[in-house]
Design a protein around this motif. Structure first.
Motif, PDB file in Angstrom:
ATOM      1  N   HIS A   1      -5.771  -7.832   5.996  1.00 19.40           N
ATOM      2  CA  HIS A   1      -6.419  -7.159   4.866  1.00 19.40           C
ATOM      3  C   HIS A   1      -5.447  -6.245   4.119  1.00 19.40           C
ATOM      4  CE1 HIS A   1      -6.843  -4.004   7.934  1.00 19.40           C
ATOM      5  NE2 HIS A   1      -7.029  -3.155   6.950  1.00 19.40           N
ATOM      6  N   VAL A   2      -4.483  -5.654   4.842  1.00 20.64           N
ATOM      7  CA  VAL A   2      -3.470  -4.824   4.190  1.00 20.64           C
ATOM      8  C   VAL A   2      -2.533  -5.706   3.359  1.00 20.64           C
ATOM      9  CG1 VAL A   2      -1.568  -3.211   4.557  1.00 20.64           C
ATOM     10  CG2 VAL A   2      -3.596  -3.104   6.020  1.00 20.64           C
ATOM     11  N   ALA A   3      -2.152  -6.849   3.942  1.00 19.96           N
ATOM     12  CA  ALA A   3      -1.247  -7.767   3.239  1.00 19.96           C
ATOM     13  C   ALA A   3      -1.886  -8.302   1.966  1.00 19.96           C
ATOM     14  CB  ALA A   3      -0.860  -8.916   4.166  1.00 19.96           C
ATOM     15  N   ARG A   4      -3.166  -8.640   2.016  1.00 19.71           N
ATOM     16  CA  ARG A   4      -3.824  -9.180   0.827  1.00 19.71           C
ATOM     17  C   ARG A   4      -3.907  -8.133  -0.282  1.00 19.71           C
ATOM     18  NH1 ARG A   4      -8.641 -12.979   3.477  1.00 19.71           N
ATOM     19  NH2 ARG A   4      -7.233 -14.671   4.088  1.00 19.71           N
ATOM     20  N   LEU A   5      -4.148  -6.896   0.085  1.00 22.76           N
ATOM     21  CA  LEU A   5      -4.166  -5.825  -0.918  1.00 22.76           C
ATOM     22  C   LEU A   5      -2.779  -5.673  -1.544  1.00 22.76           C
ATOM     23  CD1 LEU A   5      -5.757  -3.532  -2.273  1.00 22.76           C
ATOM     24  CD2 LEU A   5      -5.020  -2.043  -0.399  1.00 22.76           C
ATOM     25  N   ALA A   6      -1.725  -5.699  -0.721  1.00 23.50           N
ATOM     26  CA  ALA A   6      -0.361  -5.585  -1.232  1.00 23.50           C
ATOM     27  C   ALA A   6       0.006  -6.783  -2.101  1.00 23.50           C
ATOM     28  CB  ALA A   6       0.622  -5.448  -0.069  1.00 23.50           C
ATOM     29  N   ALA A   7      -0.483  -7.963  -1.731  1.00 21.90           N
ATOM     30  CA  ALA A   7      -0.212  -9.160  -2.536  1.00 21.90           C
ATOM     31  C   ALA A   7      -0.893  -9.062  -3.898  1.00 21.90           C
ATOM     32  CB  ALA A   7      -0.681 -10.405  -1.791  1.00 21.90           C
ATOM     33  N   GLN A   8      -2.114  -8.530  -3.930  1.00 22.63           N
ATOM     34  CA  GLN A   8      -2.818  -8.351  -5.195  1.00 22.63           C
ATOM     35  C   GLN A   8      -2.072  -7.390  -6.125  1.00 22.63           C
ATOM     36  OE1 GLN A   8      -6.736  -7.025  -4.048  1.00 22.63           O
ATOM     37  NE2 GLN A   8      -7.221  -8.951  -2.997  1.00 22.63           N
ATOM     38  N   GLN A   9      -1.350  -6.463  -5.526  1.00 19.70           N
ATOM     39  CA  GLN A   9      -0.588  -5.489  -6.303  1.00 19.70           C
ATOM     40  C   GLN A   9       0.810  -5.985  -6.653  1.00 19.70           C
ATOM     41  OE1 GLN A   9      -0.747  -2.027  -3.776  1.00 19.70           O
ATOM     42  NE2 GLN A   9      -2.872  -1.564  -4.294  1.00 19.70           N
ATOM     43  N   GLY A  10       1.140  -7.213  -6.271  1.00 21.34           N
ATOM     44  CA  GLY A  10       2.436  -7.785  -6.599  1.00 21.34           C
ATOM     45  C   GLY A  10       3.592  -7.241  -5.796  1.00 21.34           C
ATOM     46  N   ILE A  11       3.301  -6.704  -4.609  1.00 19.66           N
ATOM     47  CA  ILE A  11       4.359  -6.132  -3.782  1.00 19.66           C
ATOM     48  C   ILE A  11       4.933  -7.167  -2.829  1.00 19.66           C
ATOM     49  CG2 ILE A  11       4.913  -4.350  -2.077  1.00 19.66           C
ATOM     50  CD1 ILE A  11       2.580  -2.709  -3.217  1.00 19.66           C
ATOM     51  N   VAL A  12       4.049  -8.000  -2.261  1.00 15.32           N
ATOM     52  CA  VAL A  12       4.490  -8.964  -1.255  1.00 15.32           C
ATOM     53  C   VAL A  12       3.862 -10.333  -1.523  1.00 15.32           C
ATOM     54  CG1 VAL A  12       4.662  -7.145   0.489  1.00 15.32           C
ATOM     55  CG2 VAL A  12       2.583  -8.542   0.368  1.00 15.32           C
ATOM     56  N   LYS A  13       4.409 -11.309  -0.833  1.00 19.41           N
ATOM     57  CA  LYS A  13       3.824 -12.644  -0.780  1.00 19.41           C
ATOM     58  C   LYS A  13       3.541 -12.945   0.688  1.00 19.41           C
ATOM     59  CE  LYS A  13       4.971 -17.547  -1.396  1.00 19.41           C
ATOM     60  NZ  LYS A  13       6.039 -18.508  -1.766  1.00 19.41           N
ATOM     61  N   ILE A  14       2.347 -13.471   0.963  1.00 15.12           N
ATOM     62  CA  ILE A  14       1.985 -13.811   2.337  1.00 15.12           C
ATOM     63  C   ILE A  14       2.523 -15.193   2.666  1.00 15.12           C
ATOM     64  CG2 ILE A  14       0.084 -14.171   3.943  1.00 15.12           C
ATOM     65  CD1 ILE A  14      -1.590 -12.271   2.240  1.00 15.12           C
ATOM     66  N   LEU A  15       3.253 -15.283   3.760  1.00 16.68           N
ATOM     67  CA  LEU A  15       3.848 -16.555   4.163  1.00 16.68           C
ATOM     68  C   LEU A  15       2.878 -17.354   5.033  1.00 16.68           C
ATOM     69  CD1 LEU A  15       7.485 -15.410   5.042  1.00 16.68           C
ATOM     70  CD2 LEU A  15       6.642 -16.431   2.916  1.00 16.68           C
ATOM     71  N   PRO A  16       2.897 -18.674   4.929  1.00 15.06           N
ATOM     72  CA  PRO A  16       1.979 -19.524   5.706  1.00 15.06           C
ATOM     73  C   PRO A  16       2.467 -19.731   7.133  1.00 15.06           C
ATOM     74  CG  PRO A  16       3.343 -20.896   4.303  1.00 15.06           C
ATOM     75  CD  PRO A  16       3.721 -19.468   3.979  1.00 15.06           C
ATOM     76  N   LEU A  17       2.631 -18.616   7.850  1.00 14.03           N
ATOM     77  CA  LEU A  17       3.059 -18.671   9.238  1.00 14.03           C
ATOM     78  C   LEU A  17       2.043 -17.935  10.104  1.00 14.03           C
ATOM     79  CD1 LEU A  17       6.853 -17.840   8.810  1.00 14.03           C
ATOM     80  CD2 LEU A  17       5.905 -20.044   9.506  1.00 14.03           C
ATOM     81  N   GLU A  18       1.768 -18.458  11.278  1.00 14.22           N
ATOM     82  CA  GLU A  18       0.819 -17.812  12.185  1.00 14.22           C
ATOM     83  C   GLU A  18       1.565 -16.817  13.064  1.00 14.22           C
ATOM     84  OE1 GLU A  18      -2.751 -19.031  15.311  1.00 14.22           O
ATOM     85  OE2 GLU A  18      -1.276 -20.522  14.656  1.00 14.22           O
ATOM     86  N   ALA A  19       1.220 -15.544  12.901  1.00 13.57           N
ATOM     87  CA  ALA A  19       1.864 -14.493  13.687  1.00 13.57           C
ATOM     88  C   ALA A  19       0.955 -14.124  14.855  1.00 13.57           C
ATOM     89  CB  ALA A  19       2.126 -13.269  12.802  1.00 13.57           C
ATOM     90  N   LYS A  20       1.238 -14.675  16.021  1.00 10.59           N
ATOM     91  CA  LYS A  20       0.409 -14.421  17.200  1.00 10.59           C
ATOM     92  C   LYS A  20       0.913 -13.166  17.909  1.00 10.59           C
ATOM     93  CE  LYS A  20      -0.828 -19.275  17.928  1.00 10.59           C
ATOM     94  NZ  LYS A  20      -0.825 -20.417  18.863  1.00 10.59           N
ATOM     95  N   VAL A  21       0.518 -12.025  17.362  1.00 11.41           N
ATOM     96  CA  VAL A  21       0.967 -10.748  17.903  1.00 11.41           C
ATOM     97  C   VAL A  21       0.023 -10.252  18.990  1.00 11.41           C
ATOM     98  CG1 VAL A  21       1.537  -8.360  17.332  1.00 11.41           C
ATOM     99  CG2 VAL A  21       2.093 -10.189  15.727  1.00 11.41           C
ATOM    100  N   GLY A  22      -1.280 -10.314  18.748  1.00 17.51           N
ATOM    101  CA  GLY A  22      -2.232  -9.940  19.799  1.00 17.51           C
ATOM    102  C   GLY A  22      -2.778  -8.542  19.720  1.00 17.51           C
ATOM    103  N   LEU A  23      -2.733  -7.908  18.539  1.00 13.67           N
ATOM    104  CA  LEU A  23      -3.342  -6.585  18.401  1.00 13.67           C
ATOM    105  C   LEU A  23      -4.857  -6.690  18.431  1.00 13.67           C
ATOM    106  CD1 LEU A  23      -1.286  -4.582  15.760  1.00 13.67           C
ATOM    107  CD2 LEU A  23      -1.713  -3.942  18.119  1.00 13.67           C
ATOM    108  N   ALA A  24      -5.512  -5.610  18.845  1.00 12.37           N
ATOM    109  CA  ALA A  24      -6.969  -5.585  18.889  1.00 12.37           C
ATOM    110  C   ALA A  24      -7.544  -5.482  17.477  1.00 12.37           C
ATOM    111  CB  ALA A  24      -7.431  -4.392  19.727  1.00 12.37           C
ATOM    112  N   ASP A  25      -8.863  -5.678  17.374  1.00 10.54           N
ATOM    113  CA  ASP A  25      -9.550  -5.543  16.091  1.00 10.54           C
ATOM    114  C   ASP A  25      -9.553  -4.078  15.650  1.00 10.54           C
ATOM    115  OD1 ASP A  25     -10.235  -8.264  16.202  1.00 10.54           O
ATOM    116  OD2 ASP A  25     -12.015  -7.818  17.408  1.00 10.54           O
ATOM    117  N   LEU A  26      -9.670  -3.877  14.339  1.00 16.96           N
ATOM    118  CA  LEU A  26      -9.791  -2.518  13.815  1.00 16.96           C
ATOM    119  C   LEU A  26     -11.196  -2.009  14.128  1.00 16.96           C
ATOM    120  CD1 LEU A  26      -8.766  -0.106  12.180  1.00 16.96           C
ATOM    121  CD2 LEU A  26      -9.568  -1.274  10.110  1.00 16.96           C
ATOM    122  N   ALA A  27     -11.273  -0.895  14.837  1.00 21.75           N
ATOM    123  CA  ALA A  27     -12.566  -0.368  15.281  1.00 21.75           C
ATOM    124  C   ALA A  27     -12.692   1.112  14.959  1.00 21.75           C
ATOM    125  CB  ALA A  27     -12.749  -0.597  16.775  1.00 21.75           C
ATOM    126  N   LEU A  28     -13.931   1.552  14.952  1.00 25.63           N
ATOM    127  CA  LEU A  28     -14.301   2.944  14.722  1.00 25.63           C
ATOM    128  C   LEU A  28     -14.681   3.545  16.070  1.00 25.63           C
ATOM    129  CD1 LEU A  28     -15.400   5.337  12.979  1.00 25.63           C
ATOM    130  CD2 LEU A  28     -17.497   4.017  12.707  1.00 25.63           C
TER     131      LEU A  28
END
Length: 325
Positions: free
Chosen positions: A265-292
């Motif tokens: 979700h951070v990458a998509r926001l940055a892409a909308q702002q013309g800062i980055v391009k999202i690459l079609p690669l699967e990054a299997k990092v394994g972080l947990a979900d964003l929670a409250l």
């Protein structure tokens, strides 16, 4: 004082119910901070005999030792640690109560103390804060973004109302509960100013030789990323800018040809702002979900409302993403 008093559960219970006071709890906090009678006396602005007398009174009343001497300092026993936690919570509650009264006096209507890690900062938290300020302009919202371990400690001490972070539930203390806001994977992004940004295909072999901006050594994300590179059979990149601040990551990617991993979700926001391009690669990092995350106890109406707003903006984001898919 350092020997074990004779324990009588009934007498100890009566002592706690009738005589355990804020003075005793402040004494415990001072001993824990100062690690000695003399240092505690200085913190409390009393004499050393007064500290010794109060500690003896407290330990005799409870029938248990609270501090033991190790080397040159005092260390809390199991009961001492429990009372330190109680004292910290009560002190925080009193401080927050005083702040709430002061806020009413100066015309504001309450205060929210929020802790957050990078994943919540670019969009979810600002969106929820904007909605809260539209509803209640006079609410003060304070946001802290330091180390996750410190944020969790402050949450347990009552110094934070909520913490937004990506932590596996199994790693959270039992007195804290959470609700998932976003289930998001990590993605690989490349600066729009990068010479390879328009290249259709890039593989991991090429990428690990390029310049990256990434998390600091010793952090959870850095450890997971290093493990991912090992799984791919590659050494982690050696051309690195290291930072724990997502806003600095995005600022550097505006200026330099860099790669990074970040929540989708951070990458998509940055892409909308013309800062980055999202690459079609699967990054299997394994972080947990964003929670409250919050304590397992009733929350104030203000905190409950902010929780609802956070869940609302998360659901709005999920709906937008589904519509664009």
């Amino acid at each position: 004082m350092l020997s074990s008093p004779a324990a009588d559960p009934q007498l100890a219970e009566a002592f706690v119910a009738r005589r355990l006071s804020l003075r005793h709890l402040r004494l415990i906090l001072a001993l824990n901070e100062g690690k000695s009678i003399s240092a505690a006396a200085e913190l409390l602005h009393v004499t050393q005999p007064a500290v010794s007398k109060s500690l003896t009174e407290l330990e005799q009343g409870l029938g248990q030792t609270l501090f033991v001497r190790r080397g040159r300092g005092f260390h809390a026993t199991a009961l001492g640690e429990r009372l330190i936690g109680l004292a910290s919570k009560l002190e925080s509650d009193l401080r927050r109560g005083s702040e709430d009264v002061a806020a009413i006096v100066r015309g504001t209507h309450g205060e929210l103390q929020i802790g957050a890690t990078n994943a919540a900062l670019p969009q979810l938290l600002p969106d929820a804060m904007a909605l809260m300020k539209q509803e209640r302009p006079l609410v003060t919202i304070s946001v802290r973004t330091h180390a996750l371990s410190d944020l969790i400690d402050e949450l347990r001490q009552g110094r934070r109302d909520l913490v937004l972070a990506r932590v596996p539930p199994i790693e959270m203390p039992p007195d804290i509960e959470g609700q998932v806001l976003l289930k998001q994977n990590e993605v690989v992004v490349i600066s729009c100013v990068h010479p390879l940004a328009k290249q259709r295909q890039l593989d991991w072999q090429q990428l690990h030789q390029l310049a990256w901006v990434g998390p600091l050594p010793g952090t959870r994300m850095r450890g997971l990323m290093d493990r991912m590179w090992q799984t791919l059979g590659l050494a982690p990149p050696c051309n690195l800018i290291e930072t724990g601040d997502i806003m600095l990551v995005l600022s550097m990617m505006k200026r330099l040809p860099l790669l990074a991993m970040m929540p989708q979700h951070v990458a998509r926001l940055a892409a909308q702002q013309g800062i980055v391009k999202i690459l079609p690669l699967e990054a299997k990092v394994g972080l947990a979900d964003l929670a409250l995350w919050h304590l397992r106890e009733p929350q104030s109406e203000l905190v409950e409302r902010f929780k609802t707003l956070l869940q609302q903006v998360a659901q709005d984001y999920i709906r937008r993403e589904s519509a664009q898919a």
